[in-house]
Scaffold this motif. Structure first.
Motif, PDB file in Angstrom:
ATOM      1  N   ARG A 170      45.070  32.980  49.898  1.00 49.54           N
ATOM      2  CA  ARG A 170      45.044  32.027  51.072  1.00 49.54           C
ATOM      3  C   ARG A 170      43.578  31.767  51.206  1.00 49.54           C
ATOM      4  O   ARG A 170      42.929  31.060  52.086  1.00 49.54           O
ATOM      5  N   SER A 171      42.699  31.864  50.101  1.00 48.66           N
ATOM      6  CA  SER A 171      41.453  31.736  49.924  1.00 48.66           C
ATOM      7  C   SER A 171      41.151  31.289  48.400  1.00 48.66           C
ATOM      8  O   SER A 171      41.312  32.238  47.525  1.00 48.66           O
ATOM      9  N   ALA A 172      40.187  30.510  48.001  1.00 51.72           N
ATOM     10  CA  ALA A 172      39.875  30.187  46.732  1.00 51.72           C
ATOM     11  C   ALA A 172      38.273  29.682  46.839  1.00 51.72           C
ATOM     12  O   ALA A 172      38.018  28.989  47.457  1.00 51.72           O
ATOM     13  N   THR A 173      37.598  30.140  45.757  1.00 51.11           N
ATOM     14  CA  THR A 173      36.201  30.060  45.740  1.00 51.11           C
ATOM     15  C   THR A 173      35.945  29.536  43.988  1.00 51.11           C
ATOM     16  O   THR A 173      36.099  30.316  43.120  1.00 51.11           O
ATOM     17  N   PHE A 174      35.320  28.244  44.050  1.00 54.25           N
ATOM     18  CA  PHE A 174      35.175  27.721  42.774  1.00 54.25           C
ATOM     19  C   PHE A 174      33.732  27.632  42.519  1.00 54.25           C
ATOM     20  O   PHE A 174      32.973  27.283  43.250  1.00 54.25           O
ATOM     21  N   HIS A 175      33.158  27.635  41.218  1.00 55.88           N
ATOM     22  CA  HIS A 175      31.870  27.408  40.699  1.00 55.88           C
ATOM     23  C   HIS A 175      31.857  26.281  39.923  1.00 55.88           C
ATOM     24  O   HIS A 175      32.024  26.345  38.737  1.00 55.88           O
ATOM     25  N   ILE A 226      42.061  39.280  52.775  1.00 58.83           N
ATOM     26  CA  ILE A 226      42.915  38.045  52.494  1.00 58.83           C
ATOM     27  C   ILE A 226      43.075  37.910  50.748  1.00 58.83           C
ATOM     28  O   ILE A 226      42.063  38.185  50.227  1.00 58.83           O
ATOM     29  N   TYR A 227      44.190  37.692  50.387  1.00 58.45           N
ATOM     30  CA  TYR A 227      44.451  37.612  49.132  1.00 58.45           C
ATOM     31  C   TYR A 227      43.701  36.346  48.733  1.00 58.45           C
ATOM     32  O   TYR A 227      43.957  35.175  49.247  1.00 58.45           O
ATOM     33  N   SER A 228      42.890  36.227  47.513  1.00 60.75           N
ATOM     34  CA  SER A 228      42.102  35.181  47.186  1.00 60.75           C
ATOM     35  C   SER A 228      41.757  35.045  45.690  1.00 60.75           C
ATOM     36  O   SER A 228      42.318  36.123  44.993  1.00 60.75           O
ATOM     37  N   VAL A 229      41.325  33.926  45.186  1.00 59.62           N
ATOM     38  CA  VAL A 229      41.018  33.730  43.929  1.00 59.62           C
ATOM     39  C   VAL A 229      39.559  33.157  43.853  1.00 59.62           C
ATOM     40  O   VAL A 229      39.163  32.535  44.642  1.00 59.62           O
ATOM     41  N   THR A 230      38.910  33.509  42.380  1.00 54.88           N
ATOM     42  CA  THR A 230      37.667  33.083  42.189  1.00 54.88           C
ATOM     43  C   THR A 230      38.052  32.488  40.599  1.00 54.88           C
ATOM     44  O   THR A 230      38.647  33.117  40.064  1.00 54.88           O
ATOM     45  N   ASP A 231      37.175  31.367  40.552  1.00 50.42           N
ATOM     46  CA  ASP A 231      37.568  30.826  39.205  1.00 50.42           C
ATOM     47  C   ASP A 231      36.606  31.519  38.148  1.00 50.42           C
ATOM     48  O   ASP A 231      35.907  31.892  38.130  1.00 50.42           O
ATOM     49  N   ASP A 232      37.341  31.743  36.950  1.00 55.96           N
ATOM     50  CA  ASP A 232      36.864  32.221  35.692  1.00 55.96           C
ATOM     51  C   ASP A 232      36.294  31.049  34.839  1.00 55.96           C
ATOM     52  O   ASP A 232      34.991  30.943  34.425  1.00 55.96           O
ATOM     53  N   GLY A 250      47.651  42.250  37.082  1.00 51.82           N
ATOM     54  CA  GLY A 250      47.958  41.306  37.978  1.00 51.82           C
ATOM     55  C   GLY A 250      46.610  40.669  38.656  1.00 51.82           C
ATOM     56  O   GLY A 250      46.576  40.175  39.717  1.00 51.82           O
ATOM     57  N   GLU A 251      45.381  41.026  37.955  1.00 49.90           N
ATOM     58  CA  GLU A 251      44.358  40.388  38.656  1.00 49.90           C
ATOM     59  C   GLU A 251      43.586  39.180  37.645  1.00 49.90           C
ATOM     60  O   GLU A 251      42.251  38.767  38.112  1.00 49.90           O
ATOM     61  N   HIS A 252      44.250  38.567  37.065  1.00 48.98           N
ATOM     62  CA  HIS A 252      43.731  37.316  36.361  1.00 48.98           C
ATOM     63  C   HIS A 252      45.079  36.650  35.899  1.00 48.98           C
ATOM     64  O   HIS A 252      46.263  37.226  35.520  1.00 48.98           O
ATOM     65  N   VAL A 253      44.881  35.185  35.991  1.00 49.58           N
ATOM     66  CA  VAL A 253      46.185  34.356  35.887  1.00 49.58           C
ATOM     67  C   VAL A 253      45.546  32.948  35.282  1.00 49.58           C
ATOM     68  O   VAL A 253      44.302  32.747  35.329  1.00 49.58           O
ATOM     69  N   TRP A 264      41.331  29.075  34.508  1.00 46.93           N
ATOM     70  CA  TRP A 264      41.516  30.689  34.501  1.00 46.93           C
ATOM     71  C   TRP A 264      41.061  31.205  35.945  1.00 46.93           C
ATOM     72  O   TRP A 264      39.832  30.944  36.405  1.00 46.93           O
ATOM     73  N   LEU A 265      41.862  32.237  36.482  1.00 44.26           N
ATOM     74  CA  LEU A 265      41.463  32.502  37.756  1.00 44.26           C
ATOM     75  C   LEU A 265      41.432  33.937  37.548  1.00 44.26           C
ATOM     76  O   LEU A 265      42.391  34.745  37.410  1.00 44.26           O
ATOM     77  N   PHE A 266      40.567  34.626  38.720  1.00 52.91           N
ATOM     78  CA  PHE A 266      40.479  36.014  39.027  1.00 52.91           C
ATOM     79  C   PHE A 266      41.402  36.142  40.392  1.00 52.91           C
ATOM     80  O   PHE A 266      41.017  35.405  41.207  1.00 52.91           O
ATOM     81  N   VAL A 267      42.178  37.190  40.542  1.00 57.63           N
ATOM     82  CA  VAL A 267      43.083  37.247  41.600  1.00 57.63           C
ATOM     83  C   VAL A 267      42.631  38.620  42.208  1.00 57.63           C
ATOM     84  O   VAL A 267      42.643  39.628  41.682  1.00 57.63           O
ATOM     85  N   GLY A 268      42.543  38.723  43.668  1.00 54.50           N
ATOM     86  CA  GLY A 268      42.646  40.120  44.197  1.00 54.50           C
ATOM     87  C   GLY A 268      42.265  39.917  45.645  1.00 54.50           C
ATOM     88  O   GLY A 268      42.431  38.552  46.337  1.00 54.50           O
TER      89      GLY A 268
END
Length: 202
Positions: free
Chosen positions: A149-154, A112-118, A81-84, A101-105
Motif C-alpha cells: 500500500r506504499s511505494a517509495t522511488f528514488h 504498512i506493507y510497502s516497497v522501495t525501489d532497488d 520474499g523481500e525482493h522482487v 527491482w524492488l525491496f519489499v517489507g
C-alpha cells in the motif's frame, strides 16, 4: 551437534531459522504492451540476463565506483520474499530490455506493507517510447495485488526521470543526497568548504 561449524553449516542453520517465503513469480499475470511482454522473474531463473541488466545500470549511474554486487545476498532476499523483479522482454527476440527491482517489507513505523525501489533500467535503444512508464505501472499493479500500500522511488535527476515520477503520480517529499569518501581519514571527508568530485544528488 558435534559437527565443525563451517560457513556452509552456518548458512544452513540461518536458513532453517529464517524459513523461505519467496514471492512466487507465477502468481502475477503476464502483460503485453506494444512490442514487449511484462512478467515477474526470479534472479536465479534468469541470472545471466538480469545480471547484465544490473551491471549496465551500475555502469551508467555509478561509473566511478568499484562494483562488487552481492548476488548471493540478492538471491537470499528473494528467497525470503523481500525482493522482487519485474522484467520487460522484447516479444520478437525474447531478450530482457528493461527491469524493475524492488525491496519489499513492512514499514517499521506504520506496519504498512510497502516497497522501495532497488533499480529501474531500460536499455538505451528502447527508451524512446513509454516502456519505462508501462513497466513501472505493471509492477505497481502486481505489488498492489500482493497487498502493498506504499511505494517509495528514488528517481535520478540527470536523466529526467523525475518527470516520469510526476506522470506516474508520485509526490516529491524529500531531497536525497549522497557523499562518498574513499580515503582512510575522517579529516579528508568532503565538506562544503573542501568540496568533492563525488558530491551528487540521487
Amino acid at each position: 551437534m558435534g559437527e565443525q561449524l563451517t560457513v556452509e553449516l552456518a548458512t544452513a542453520i540461518a536458513r532453517e531459522a529464517s524459513p523461505a517465503s519467496p514471492i512466487e513469480a507465477g502468481r502475477f499475470p503476464l502483460e503485453v504492451f506494444a512490442d514487449y511482454r511484462f512478467r515477474c522473474e526470479r534472479l536465479r531463473d534468469a541470472s545471466e540476463e538480469l545480471e547484465q541488466q544490473r551491471l549496465a545500470y551500475l555502469a551508467e549511474t555509478r561509473p566511478s565506483d568499484a562494483i562488487r554486487v552481492d548476488w548471493n545476498r540478492l538471491n537470499e532476499l528473494q528467497r525470503l520474499g523481500e525482493h522482487v523483479i519485474f522484467t520487460a522482454r522484447h516479444r520478437a527476440t525474447g531478450a530482457i530490455v528493461g527491469s524493475l527491482w524492488l525491496f519489499v517489507g513492512c514499514d517499521l513505523d506504520t506496519g504498512i506493507y510497502s516497497v522501495t525501489d532497488d533499480m529501474l533500467y531500460v536499455v538505451p535503444a528502447h527508451r524512446d517510447g513509454l516502456l519505462g512508464v508501462r513497466l513501472v505501472q505493471y509492477g505497481e499493479r502486481c505489488i498492489v495485488a500482493l497487498g502493498v500500500r506504499s511505494a517509495t522511488f528514488h528517481f535520478r535527476l540527470e536523466n529526467g526521470a523525475d518527470r516520469m515520477a510526476r506522470f506516474l503520480g508520485y509526490e516529491a517529499i524529500s531531497t536525497r543526497v549522497t557523499k562518498t569518501h574513499a580515503g582512510d581519514s575522517f579529516a579528508d571527508v568532503p565538506t562544503r568548504h573542501k568540496g568533492s568530485t563525488h558530491d551528487s544528488f540521487l
